[in-house]
Design an enzyme around this catalytic site. Structure first.
Site, PDB file in Angstrom:
ATOM      1  N   HIS A  65       0.973  -1.042  -0.030  1.00 43.56           N
ATOM      2  CA  HIS A  65       0.067   0.030  -0.144  1.00 43.56           C
ATOM      3  C   HIS A  65       0.954   1.251  -0.018  1.00 43.56           C
ATOM      4  O   HIS A  65       1.422   1.445   1.131  1.00 43.56           O
ATOM      5  CB  HIS A  65      -0.893   0.002   1.203  1.00 43.56           C
ATOM      6  CG  HIS A  65      -1.623  -1.158   1.368  1.00 43.56           C
ATOM      7  ND1 HIS A  65      -3.028  -1.072   0.942  1.00 43.56           N
ATOM      8  CD2 HIS A  65      -1.412  -2.405   1.822  1.00 43.56           C
ATOM      9  CE1 HIS A  65      -3.580  -2.442   1.377  1.00 43.56           C
ATOM     10  NE2 HIS A  65      -2.635  -3.053   2.151  1.00 43.56           N
ATOM     11  N   PHE A  66       1.133   1.991  -1.030  1.00 44.10           N
ATOM     12  CA  PHE A  66       1.960   2.882  -1.169  1.00 44.10           C
ATOM     13  C   PHE A  66       1.376   4.291  -1.287  1.00 44.10           C
ATOM     14  O   PHE A  66       1.932   5.321  -1.401  1.00 44.10           O
ATOM     15  CB  PHE A  66       2.833   2.901  -2.412  1.00 44.10           C
ATOM     16  CG  PHE A  66       3.936   1.868  -2.114  1.00 44.10           C
ATOM     17  CD1 PHE A  66       4.244   1.193  -1.074  1.00 44.10           C
ATOM     18  CD2 PHE A  66       4.538   1.389  -3.379  1.00 44.10           C
ATOM     19  CE1 PHE A  66       5.203   0.241  -1.125  1.00 44.10           C
ATOM     20  CE2 PHE A  66       5.696   0.399  -3.214  1.00 44.10           C
ATOM     21  CZ  PHE A  66       5.904  -0.122  -2.327  1.00 44.10           C
ATOM     22  N   ARG A  67       0.125   4.453  -0.812  1.00 45.02           N
ATOM     23  CA  ARG A  67      -0.512   5.517  -0.550  1.00 45.02           C
ATOM     24  C   ARG A  67      -0.664   7.046  -1.522  1.00 45.02           C
ATOM     25  O   ARG A  67      -1.291   7.881  -1.081  1.00 45.02           O
ATOM     26  CB  ARG A  67      -0.072   6.121   0.702  1.00 45.02           C
ATOM     27  CG  ARG A  67       0.489   5.172   1.865  1.00 45.02           C
ATOM     28  CD  ARG A  67      -0.869   4.671   2.456  1.00 45.02           C
ATOM     29  NE  ARG A  67      -0.757   3.853   3.571  1.00 45.02           N
ATOM     30  CZ  ARG A  67      -1.569   3.080   3.863  1.00 45.02           C
ATOM     31  NH1 ARG A  67      -2.577   2.567   3.174  1.00 45.02           N
ATOM     32  NH2 ARG A  67      -1.239   2.095   5.202  1.00 45.02           N
ATOM     33  N   ASN A  97      -6.682   1.035  -2.051  1.00 43.84           N
ATOM     34  CA  ASN A  97      -7.150   1.803  -1.079  1.00 43.84           C
ATOM     35  C   ASN A  97      -6.584   3.189  -0.969  1.00 43.84           C
ATOM     36  O   ASN A  97      -5.957   3.537   0.078  1.00 43.84           O
ATOM     37  CB  ASN A  97      -7.448   1.079   0.194  1.00 43.84           C
ATOM     38  CG  ASN A  97      -6.040   0.327   0.493  1.00 43.84           C
ATOM     39  OD1 ASN A  97      -5.099   0.249  -0.111  1.00 43.84           O
ATOM     40  ND2 ASN A  97      -5.958   0.550   2.090  1.00 43.84           N
ATOM     41  N   HIS A 179      -8.755 -10.061   0.491  1.00 42.42           N
ATOM     42  CA  HIS A 179      -8.448  -9.882   1.639  1.00 42.42           C
ATOM     43  C   HIS A 179      -9.818 -10.565   2.366  1.00 42.42           C
ATOM     44  O   HIS A 179     -11.068 -10.201   2.578  1.00 42.42           O
ATOM     45  CB  HIS A 179      -8.221  -8.441   2.101  1.00 42.42           C
ATOM     46  CG  HIS A 179      -8.129  -8.128   3.619  1.00 42.42           C
ATOM     47  ND1 HIS A 179      -7.043  -7.133   4.055  1.00 42.42           N
ATOM     48  CD2 HIS A 179      -8.685  -8.464   4.809  1.00 42.42           C
ATOM     49  CE1 HIS A 179      -7.184  -7.258   5.304  1.00 42.42           C
ATOM     50  NE2 HIS A 179      -8.019  -8.096   5.872  1.00 42.42           N
ATOM     51  N   HIS A 233      -2.342 -12.614   2.229  1.00 47.59           N
ATOM     52  CA  HIS A 233      -1.921 -12.457   3.560  1.00 47.59           C
ATOM     53  C   HIS A 233      -2.559 -13.619   4.640  1.00 47.59           C
ATOM     54  O   HIS A 233      -3.229 -13.086   5.486  1.00 47.59           O
ATOM     55  CB  HIS A 233      -1.781 -11.116   4.345  1.00 47.59           C
ATOM     56  CG  HIS A 233      -2.991 -10.346   4.223  1.00 47.59           C
ATOM     57  ND1 HIS A 233      -4.070 -10.732   3.996  1.00 47.59           N
ATOM     58  CD2 HIS A 233      -3.102  -8.975   3.943  1.00 47.59           C
ATOM     59  CE1 HIS A 233      -5.087  -9.635   3.918  1.00 47.59           C
ATOM     60  NE2 HIS A 233      -4.081  -8.472   3.778  1.00 47.59           N
ATOM     61  N   ASP A 304       2.560  -6.929   2.626  1.00 49.43           N
ATOM     62  CA  ASP A 304       1.576  -5.952   2.830  1.00 49.43           C
ATOM     63  C   ASP A 304       2.181  -4.426   3.711  1.00 49.43           C
ATOM     64  O   ASP A 304       1.484  -4.185   4.474  1.00 49.43           O
ATOM     65  CB  ASP A 304       0.563  -6.719   3.860  1.00 49.43           C
ATOM     66  CG  ASP A 304      -0.746  -5.751   4.087  1.00 49.43           C
ATOM     67  OD1 ASP A 304      -1.033  -4.989   3.172  1.00 49.43           O
ATOM     68  OD2 ASP A 304      -1.468  -6.304   5.018  1.00 49.43           O
ATOM     69  N   HIS A 308       1.871   3.947   8.266  1.00 52.03           N
ATOM     70  CA  HIS A 308       1.034   4.888   9.007  1.00 52.03           C
ATOM     71  C   HIS A 308       2.183   5.835   9.847  1.00 52.03           C
ATOM     72  O   HIS A 308       3.207   4.972  10.235  1.00 52.03           O
ATOM     73  CB  HIS A 308      -0.138   4.458   9.924  1.00 52.03           C
ATOM     74  CG  HIS A 308      -0.913   3.677   9.333  1.00 52.03           C
ATOM     75  ND1 HIS A 308      -2.049   4.273   8.588  1.00 52.03           N
ATOM     76  CD2 HIS A 308      -1.173   2.425   8.985  1.00 52.03           C
ATOM     77  CE1 HIS A 308      -2.814   3.225   7.844  1.00 52.03           C
ATOM     78  NE2 HIS A 308      -2.208   2.087   8.146  1.00 52.03           N
TER      79      HIS A 308
END
Ligand code: DOR
Length: 440
Positions: A65-67, A97, A179, A233, A304, A308
Site C-alpha cells: 500500500h503505497f498511499r 485503497n 482480503h 496474507h 503488505d 502509517h
C-alpha cells in the site's frame, strides 16, 4: 540508435533457476541478462566485483500500500520505491485503497503515469472491486487482478455480501485477490469488546474465525466458477489447514513475514505498531503457517507494506490505524531464517520472486538466466546488522522489527540493468517500468 550499455557482475555466488549456486559472472546488456557463466571474458561498460556476495533475482512484492494519490503524508510512490530499492524489491503490486480509490481505468492510468515519473523500481496496480464496478473490473488494463476486501474495510471498497461477491466471481476470468476477513463477525465482536483500549484486543475482535469464514466463502465461490483466486496474507493455522485439505490447482495463497515471525506477544513490546489486518495471531499459528509454506500449501510471500505515521499510531485503540511497513526488511528477515536453518536461500528466492512471477504471469522475471530481465539483488550473507529506525527510508520512519539483528541485507540492487542501490546509496535517477501480465 543509442548504443547498448553493458553491466558485468563478477565473481558472485549466483542462484541458478534449478536452485543450485554457481560462482561466476553475469553479463547484462541494456535491460536483459545475456549470459551467465563461470567466467565471461568480454568486459562491460561497468563492472561490479561481487566476491563474497550472493546474487538473487530481485524481489517481487505482490502486496503493498503505497498511499499515492491522496495519503502522501504516510508514503508516496517515490519514497516507497526508494525503500523498495534499498530492500532488494525490484517490482511491486500495489493495492487500490488510495484516494481516489483505484476502481476505474482513469484512476489506474493516473497511478501508472505517476509511477512512470517517480518509481525507481517496476510497478503494477490492482483494480479494486466495489459493489458497482463490474465493467471496470472486466476491462481494466494493465493490472495483476481484482482486489476484493471481503472485510476489514469501510466505504466503497467493502464487498461483503455473498451475492455481490458471487457476481464478481461469475464474470470474466482474471485473477481475484481477496482480503479474507468476515465483516459481519468483526462488527459483532467490535460491539462485544467495545470500550477496551488495549490494542491487544484487536486480535480477539478480528479473530481466527473471522478469517476462516471469509476464506471458506472465497474458496466456495472459486470452486463453483473455477475462478482464479489468490488469498492475500493468510494469517491463521486454521486457514492453512483448510487449504492443506482442499486447495484447487487454480488457487494460490501468500503469507507475510510478520505473520510468520511475530505474534500477539508483540503488542507488549511495540504496542499499536503491531496492529494490522488481518491481525497477528498466536505462536501456534506461526508454526502452522511456516509448515504450510515449506510444504507448498502457501505459495509465496508479500509484505503488505502499509505505512502509517507514528503520530497516527500513537492514538488510543480503536482509533489507531492498522498496518506496518515491510519492503525494507522482508528480504533480510527471510534470508536470516534461511541462514539459521529454517529454510534454504533458494526457497526464499522462490517465495519472494519466481513463484510470484509465475502466479501473476509476469513474463521474464524471477530467474537469473539469459533472456530474463536484469532485476537483481546482491546480498551479503556473511554479516549481521540490526534494523535501525533512523535508517528507514519509508516515509513513515519506523519498522516493527527495530532491534532485530539480521543478515542478508542488500549490497547492490539492479533494476532493468541499472544499479539503483549500492554502498548504502540510492541512484534516484533510475526508473522502473510498468509490469505486464499475460492473460489467464
Ligand atoms: O493492516 C492493514 N493495513 N491491512 C490492510 O488490509 C490495509 C492496510 C492499510 O492500507 O493500511
Amino acid at each position: 540508435m543509442t548504443p547498448k550499455s553493458s553491466l558485468l557482475i563478477r565473481r558472485a555466488r549466483i542462484l541458478l533457476p534449478n536452485g543450485e549456486f554457481l560462482v561466476g559472472d553475469v553479463q547484462i546488456c541494456d535491460r536483459q541478462i545475456v549470459k551467465v557463466a563461470a567466467e565471461i571474458v568480454e568486459s562491460g561498460d561497468r563492472e561490479i566485483d561481487a566476491k563474497g556476495l550472493t546474487l538473487l533475482p530481485g524481489v517481487i512484492d505482490p502486496q503493498v500500500h503505497f498511499r499515492e494519490p491522496g495519503l502522501e503524508h504516510k508514503e508516496d510512490l517515490f519514497t516507497a520505491s526508494c525503500a523498495c530499492a534499498k530492500g532488494g524489491v525490484t517490482s511491486f503490486l500495489e493495492m487500490p485503497n488510495t484516494r481516489p480509490l483505484t476502481t476505474t481505468q482513469a484512476a489506474l492510468d493516473d497511478k501508472l503515469s505517476r509511477a512512470a515519473e517517480k518509481c525507481l523500481v517496476n510497478y503494477g496496480f490492482f483494480i479494486g472491486a466495489t459493489p458497482e464496478n463490474l465493467p471496470d473490473l472486466l476491462n481494466a488494463n494493465p493490472t495483476p487482478g481484482i482486489k476484493v476486501f471481503m472485510g476489514s474495510m469501510h466505504g466503497q471498497l467493502l464487498v461483503d455480501g455473498e451475492a455481490t461477491l458471487e457476481a464478481i466471481f461469475a464474470a470474466g476470468d482474471r485473477l481475484i485477490a481477496v482480503h479474507a476477513e468476515d465483516q459481519a463477525r468483526i462488527n459483532q465482536r467490535r460491539q462485544e469488546f467495545a470500550g477496551i483500549s488495549d490494542v491487544a484486543v484487536h486480535s480477539q475482535i478480528q479473530d481466527n474465525q473471522a478469517a476462516l469464514l471469509a476464506t471458506q466463502l472465497a474458496l466456495k465461490l472459486s470452486k463453483k466458477y473455477q475462478r482464479r483466486l489468490h488469498i492475500l496474507h493468510l494469517s491463521t493455522g486454521d486457514e492453512a489447514e483448510l487449504l492443506r485439505q482442499e486447495k484447487p490447482s487454480w488457487v494460490t495463497a501468500e503469507v507475510t513475514p510478520q505473520h510468520l515471525l511475530l505474534n500477539t506477544s508483540a503488542y507488549q513490546k511495540i504496542g499499536s505498531l503491531a496492529q494490522m489486518n488481518p491481525p497477528l495471531r498466536e505462536p501456534r499459528d506461526n508454526e502452522i503457517l511456516w509448515q504450510a509454506l515449506l510444504d507448498g500449501v502457501i505459495d509465496f510471500i508479500a509484505t503488505d507494506h502499509a505505512p502509517h505515521t507514528l503520530a497516527e499510531k500513537a492514538q488510543d485503540y480503536p482509533n489507531t490505524p492498522s498496518g506496518m511497513p515491510g519492503v525494507e526488511t522482508s528480504l533480510p528477515l527471510m534470508l536470516t531464517q534461511a541462514v539459521e536453518g529454517r529454510c534454504t536461500v533458494a526457497q526464499v528466492a522462490n517465495w519472494m520472486s519466481a513463484a510470484v512471477a509465475k502466479a501473476y504471469k509476469i513474463p521474464k522475471k524471477g530467474a537469473i538466466a539469459p533472456g530474463f530481465d536484469a532485476d537483481l539483488v546482491l546480498v551479503d550473507l556473511e554479516n549481521y546488522r540490526p534494523v535501525v529506525r533512523e535508517e528507514m527510508v519509508t516515509k513513515c520512519g519506523w519498522s516493527p522489527f527495530e532491534g532485530w539483528n539480521l543478515t542478508g541485507w542488500p549490497a547492490v540492487t539492479v533494476v532493468g540493468g541499472k544499479v539503483v542501490f549500492e554502498n548504502g546509496k540510492l541512484d534516484t535517477n533510475v526508473r522502473g517500468e510498468a509490469l505486464t501480465f499475460d492473460a489467464e
